[in-house]
Design a protein around this motif. Sequence first.
Motif, short mmCIF file in Angstrom:
data_model
loop_
_atom_site.label_atom_id
_atom_site.label_comp_id
_atom_site.label_asym_id
_atom_site.label_seq_id
_atom_site.Cartn_x
_atom_site.Cartn_y
_atom_site.Cartn_z
N LYS A 1 0.82 -1.20 0.00
CA LYS A 1 0.00 0.00 0.00
C LYS A 1 0.86 1.25 0.00
N GLY A 2 0.54 2.19 -0.88
CA GLY A 2 1.24 3.47 -0.90
C GLY A 2 2.71 3.34 -1.22
N VAL A 3 3.06 2.41 -2.12
CA VAL A 3 4.46 2.16 -2.45
C VAL A 3 4.92 3.09 -3.57
N THR A 4 6.04 3.74 -3.38
CA THR A 4 6.70 4.52 -4.42
C THR A 4 8.19 4.19 -4.38
N ASN A 5 8.73 3.79 -5.53
CA ASN A 5 10.14 3.48 -5.65
C ASN A 5 10.83 4.62 -6.40
N TYR A 6 11.98 5.03 -5.90
CA TYR A 6 12.75 6.11 -6.51
C TYR A 6 14.09 5.54 -6.98
N GLU A 7 14.34 5.65 -8.29
CA GLU A 7 15.56 5.09 -8.85
C GLU A 7 16.31 6.14 -9.66
N SER A 8 17.62 6.14 -9.50
CA SER A 8 18.47 7.10 -10.22
C SER A 8 19.75 6.43 -10.65
N LYS A 9 20.08 6.57 -11.92
CA LYS A 9 21.36 6.11 -12.45
C LYS A 9 21.92 7.23 -13.31
N GLY A 10 23.15 7.59 -13.08
CA GLY A 10 23.72 8.67 -13.89
C GLY A 10 25.21 8.81 -13.71
N GLU A 11 25.83 9.51 -14.65
CA GLU A 11 27.26 9.78 -14.58
C GLU A 11 27.53 11.15 -15.20
N TYR A 12 28.39 11.90 -14.57
CA TYR A 12 28.78 13.21 -15.11
C TYR A 12 30.29 13.33 -15.08
N VAL A 13 30.86 13.78 -16.19
CA VAL A 13 32.30 13.95 -16.30
C VAL A 13 32.61 15.43 -16.48
N PHE A 14 33.41 15.99 -15.56
CA PHE A 14 33.89 17.37 -15.69
C PHE A 14 35.32 17.29 -16.20
N SER A 15 35.54 17.73 -17.40
CA SER A 15 36.81 17.49 -18.09
C SER A 15 37.93 18.41 -17.65
N GLY A 16 37.65 19.36 -16.78
CA GLY A 16 38.71 20.25 -16.31
C GLY A 16 38.90 21.43 -17.24
N ILE A 17 39.88 22.26 -16.92
CA ILE A 17 40.15 23.48 -17.68
C ILE A 17 41.62 23.47 -18.10
N ASP A 18 41.88 23.69 -19.37
CA ASP A 18 43.25 23.71 -19.88
C ASP A 18 44.01 24.89 -19.27
N ASN A 19 45.27 24.65 -18.87
CA ASN A 19 46.07 25.69 -18.21
C ASN A 19 46.23 26.93 -19.09
N ASP A 20 46.51 26.72 -20.40
CA ASP A 20 46.70 27.87 -21.30
C ASP A 20 45.44 28.71 -21.36
N GLU A 21 44.29 28.05 -21.46
CA GLU A 21 43.03 28.79 -21.51
C GLU A 21 42.77 29.53 -20.20
N LEU A 22 43.18 28.88 -19.11
CA LEU A 22 42.96 29.49 -17.81
C LEU A 22 43.77 30.78 -17.66
N PHE A 23 45.07 30.72 -18.04
CA PHE A 23 45.92 31.90 -17.88
C PHE A 23 45.63 32.98 -18.91
N ASN A 24 45.14 32.59 -20.10
CA ASN A 24 44.83 33.57 -21.14
C ASN A 24 43.44 34.16 -21.00
N GLY A 25 42.66 33.55 -20.10
CA GLY A 25 41.30 34.06 -19.89
C GLY A 25 40.36 33.72 -21.01
N ASN A 26 40.70 32.65 -21.81
CA ASN A 26 39.87 32.30 -22.95
C ASN A 26 38.96 31.10 -22.70
N PHE A 27 38.95 30.61 -21.47
CA PHE A 27 38.17 29.39 -21.22
C PHE A 27 36.68 29.73 -21.12
N ASP A 28 35.88 28.73 -21.51
CA ASP A 28 34.42 28.87 -21.49
C ASP A 28 33.87 27.94 -20.41
N PHE A 29 33.46 28.51 -19.29
CA PHE A 29 33.00 27.71 -18.16
C PHE A 29 31.63 28.21 -17.72
#
Length: 436
Positions: A279-307
């Motif tokens: 009675k009154g059963v609700t199942n909650y299921e979640s499967k997922g993956e997220y990859v954050f690829s990081g920021i290239d050093n050259d882009e970081l120092f040149n201010g050209n990165f898009d984040f």
Amino acid sequence: MKYIYLTGLLLATFIQTAWAQQELTLHNMSSIFQSAHTNPAMQHKHKVIISLASSYQINAKNTGFTYNQLLAQVETDETGQRVLDLGQLADQLKLNGKDYVHTSASLDVFGLSFKAGKNRFSLNVTEHMQARLGYSDAILNLAVNGNVPGSTINLDGYTFNGTHYREIGLGYNRKILEDDKLIVGGRVKSLFGMSNVRTVRSDVGLTTAEENDLYEITANADILVRTSGIEMLEEGETDYITNMDNKGLGVDLGASYRYSDKWTFSASVINLGYISWKKGVTNYESKGEYVFSGIDNDELFNGNFDFDATEVLDSITSIFEFDETEGKYTTSLPTQVYLSGFYQLAHKTTASATLYSDFVGGFRKGMSLGVTQTVGRWFQASATYTMHARSYNNLGLGIAVGTGFQLYAVTDNIISLMQPGNAKLVNMRAGFNFLF
């Protein structure tokens, strides 16, 4: 209100079935009707015992640390504010990955026990509420040390299970063998589940890559949470309290054998059984993956990165998006085992030793030593020393006074009632019975 419950489920992704409470001092108090909860072979001296909404039990324990241990790591910083030193806390706590916080409460709404010759019959109606949160030091270590490149932090050591159910039990025991040396007993329990939250899977991980991969971070989750009765709380208390659709069955078994004039041995297995949640059963299921690829050093120092921080947060949030489904499931009761030996020191004085274990995905063991003194039919007292839940300073005390009208109070750790900040284990049962 529904969203509040969903938020709670996100916190409860760290969950697993596990709940039981021990009452080792009560186990020695044969003059109290409620001691039959630990062994249905208990034979009480009074012919008739009645309990009317008068037996209250609470239990709480934390195997990892005490409140005062946590408070000791709070220091005053240079601004005068009180802050928790997480680094010092991580060094001080000795967590083993299987630590937990447990709370429970029960109420005997009605109890009746009566003797007929060598037989004793009993009836009880009891409300049970129990919850257990398991934890490890993974999040604390992550906060203090960060995630080492090339490693994965698993957060699946955080578990929780909570339930509320009603028990209607019919008990019977009988003296058998020559000179009534052996007492065998049992209790059949009809169970009605009111509400439950249970996690079947709670695999959450955070992986940091090596420097060559720009410390790329991978977050993943595989979560399945089952619930029953939660939404009925929104529909009204009447619908919740009168729900009898989540049925189950339980059995308690026990025996007591008088080996000699001095020695008596007993054994019991409590809570063999299950509840089927439909009675009154609700199942909650979640499967997922997220990859954050990081920021290239050259882009970081040149201010050209898009984040885009919003995009990153939305992606991480999507990992924990739950799909809702329906479908019945079954949970088992928290099986408990008591093995005891009693030695009669004097006519009304008994020494005891009890080994205890509860099975909640694995055996958790405890031991108790005690001395019990009885005076006539009107007074009984028991003192115990208990080791359980990685706690070794538990001095218990139980007292039952009265004939006709009996008052009683029992605890496994009387020190915790006086100094709760230093206690890992706190429990108490108190109430009154009518004796005839």
